[in-house]
Design a protein around this motif. Sequence first.
Motif, short mmCIF file in Angstrom:
data_model
loop_
_atom_site.label_atom_id
_atom_site.label_comp_id
_atom_site.label_asym_id
_atom_site.label_seq_id
_atom_site.Cartn_x
_atom_site.Cartn_y
_atom_site.Cartn_z
N MET A 1 -4.49 49.28 2.56
CA MET A 1 -3.21 49.96 2.65
C MET A 1 -2.18 49.18 1.83
SD MET A 1 -1.04 50.96 6.01
CE MET A 1 -2.17 52.26 6.34
N PRO A 2 -1.44 49.82 0.94
CA PRO A 2 -0.44 49.12 0.14
C PRO A 2 0.70 48.59 1.02
CG PRO A 2 -0.84 51.30 -0.73
CD PRO A 2 -1.60 51.18 0.54
N ALA A 3 1.46 47.69 0.46
CA ALA A 3 2.57 47.13 1.22
C ALA A 3 3.67 46.66 0.31
CB ALA A 3 2.06 45.96 2.05
N ILE A 4 4.84 46.48 0.86
CA ILE A 4 5.94 45.83 0.14
C ILE A 4 6.45 44.75 1.05
CG2 ILE A 4 8.25 46.09 -0.79
CD1 ILE A 4 7.56 48.78 -1.66
N LYS A 5 6.55 43.53 0.57
CA LYS A 5 6.89 42.41 1.43
C LYS A 5 8.08 41.64 0.86
CE LYS A 5 5.05 38.21 1.03
NZ LYS A 5 4.01 37.35 0.70
N ALA A 6 8.91 41.12 1.72
CA ALA A 6 10.02 40.28 1.28
C ALA A 6 10.09 39.06 2.16
CB ALA A 6 11.32 41.02 1.38
N ASP A 7 10.31 37.93 1.58
CA ASP A 7 10.44 36.71 2.37
C ASP A 7 11.76 36.07 2.01
OD1 ASP A 7 10.39 34.08 3.25
OD2 ASP A 7 8.23 34.03 3.19
N THR A 8 12.64 35.95 2.96
CA THR A 8 13.91 35.30 2.70
C THR A 8 13.78 33.80 2.89
OG1 THR A 8 14.62 35.61 4.96
CG2 THR A 8 15.21 37.32 3.39
N GLY A 9 12.63 33.35 3.28
CA GLY A 9 12.38 31.92 3.39
C GLY A 9 11.80 31.43 2.09
N GLN A 10 10.48 31.25 2.05
CA GLN A 10 9.87 30.69 0.86
C GLN A 10 8.86 31.62 0.21
OE1 GLN A 10 8.45 27.12 2.64
NE2 GLN A 10 10.34 26.03 2.27
N CYS B 1 17.96 41.33 -1.96
CA CYS B 1 17.72 39.90 -1.80
C CYS B 1 17.61 39.22 -3.16
CB CYS B 1 16.41 39.74 -1.02
SG CYS B 1 16.09 38.09 -0.46
N ASP B 2 18.26 38.08 -3.32
CA ASP B 2 18.22 37.32 -4.56
C ASP B 2 17.86 35.88 -4.24
OD1 ASP B 2 18.52 36.65 -7.28
OD2 ASP B 2 20.60 36.07 -6.95
N ASP B 3 16.73 35.41 -4.73
CA ASP B 3 16.25 34.05 -4.47
C ASP B 3 16.26 33.71 -2.99
OD1 ASP B 3 15.50 33.25 -6.97
OD2 ASP B 3 17.42 32.37 -7.49
N GLY B 4 15.84 34.67 -2.17
CA GLY B 4 15.75 34.44 -0.74
C GLY B 4 17.05 34.59 0.01
N LYS C 1 7.12 39.79 -4.68
CA LYS C 1 8.14 38.88 -5.20
C LYS C 1 8.21 37.66 -4.31
CE LYS C 1 12.47 39.01 -7.50
NZ LYS C 1 13.47 39.88 -8.04
N TYR C 2 7.86 36.50 -4.83
CA TYR C 2 7.90 35.25 -4.08
C TYR C 2 9.14 34.46 -4.49
CZ TYR C 2 3.25 35.97 -2.26
OH TYR C 2 2.18 36.46 -1.58
N ASN D 1 7.35 26.12 -2.57
CA ASN D 1 6.69 27.37 -2.22
C ASN D 1 5.31 27.07 -1.64
OD1 ASN D 1 5.55 29.92 -2.09
ND2 ASN D 1 6.36 30.54 -4.08
N PRO D 2 5.02 27.56 -0.42
CA PRO D 2 3.72 27.28 0.18
C PRO D 2 2.58 28.06 -0.48
CG PRO D 2 5.01 28.70 1.60
CD PRO D 2 5.89 28.30 0.46
N TYR D 3 2.91 29.02 -1.32
CA TYR D 3 1.91 29.81 -2.05
C TYR D 3 2.21 29.71 -3.54
CZ TYR D 3 1.96 31.57 2.70
OH TYR D 3 1.98 31.64 4.07
N PRO D 4 1.94 28.54 -4.14
CA PRO D 4 2.37 28.32 -5.53
C PRO D 4 1.53 29.03 -6.59
CG PRO D 4 1.19 26.41 -4.70
CD PRO D 4 1.32 27.37 -3.56
N ASP D 5 0.27 29.37 -6.26
CA ASP D 5 -0.57 30.00 -7.28
C ASP D 5 -1.07 31.36 -6.80
OD1 ASP D 5 -2.35 29.24 -5.33
OD2 ASP D 5 -3.57 27.95 -6.60
N LYS D 6 -1.65 32.11 -7.71
CA LYS D 6 -2.10 33.47 -7.44
C LYS D 6 -3.18 33.51 -6.36
CE LYS D 6 -1.75 37.76 -8.80
NZ LYS D 6 -0.59 38.53 -8.43
N THR D 7 -4.06 32.52 -6.35
CA THR D 7 -5.15 32.50 -5.37
C THR D 7 -4.61 32.39 -3.95
OG1 THR D 7 -6.55 31.41 -7.02
CG2 THR D 7 -7.29 31.32 -4.74
#
Length: 200
Positions: A1-10, A143-146, A24-25, A47-53
């Motif tokens: 199922m597709p999704a759209i996610k936003a994180d105002t933290g990291q 949201c801009d840069d969290g 958008k990270y 960023n706790p998720y720095p790479d694509k993997t």
Amino acid sequence: MPAIKADTGQSSFLARTGRGYFTKYYTPPHQAVTNPAGAAPASSSQNPYPDKTSQTRFEKGLLQKTAKQTGDILLYDNRIVLYKMESDVALYVVGSLGDNEILLYNVLLALRDSLHLLFKQSVDKRTIIENYDLVSLAVDEICDDGVVLETDPTIIVQRCSKAPSQDVNLSRIDPFSEQGVNNLAQLGKAKLTDWLRQGL
């Protein structure tokens, strides 16, 4: 199922099926901490998720976790996750544990309602792909840069909407006819109004 996610933290905004339609990270600049010598930022602000993997692993795990859930908030990977299902799309807002859940929920509702207003129809995978530019603009307005900038969907839509196309093709109207003069007067009035708005 597709999704759209936003994180105002990291992390970010995301549109996903394990494979993203829109993600958008963020690594917010206001959370960057340097040591006294002025060297690299401390690891807590990175960023706790720095790479694509790692991003793909997080997104797939999140989708599996929320696929059978009926609520709209959960804790996953030490993150607060708020989500809404819309036909074949899941909208996510992800924040750190210290973030305000009510603010994150307002961001999620702003995203959902903005997309409904922009598309004037149901939010689905095909519509998101065909209107990728509007989705991106809406996320950037929210949201801009969290940092949350706006949560009112009508204001977001006004800022994202495309300019209206010209109603009348003036090249086909005789400029000396009554209709041509009226159209020319209306065009002049519209240009003057725009000019006055920009000047104020």
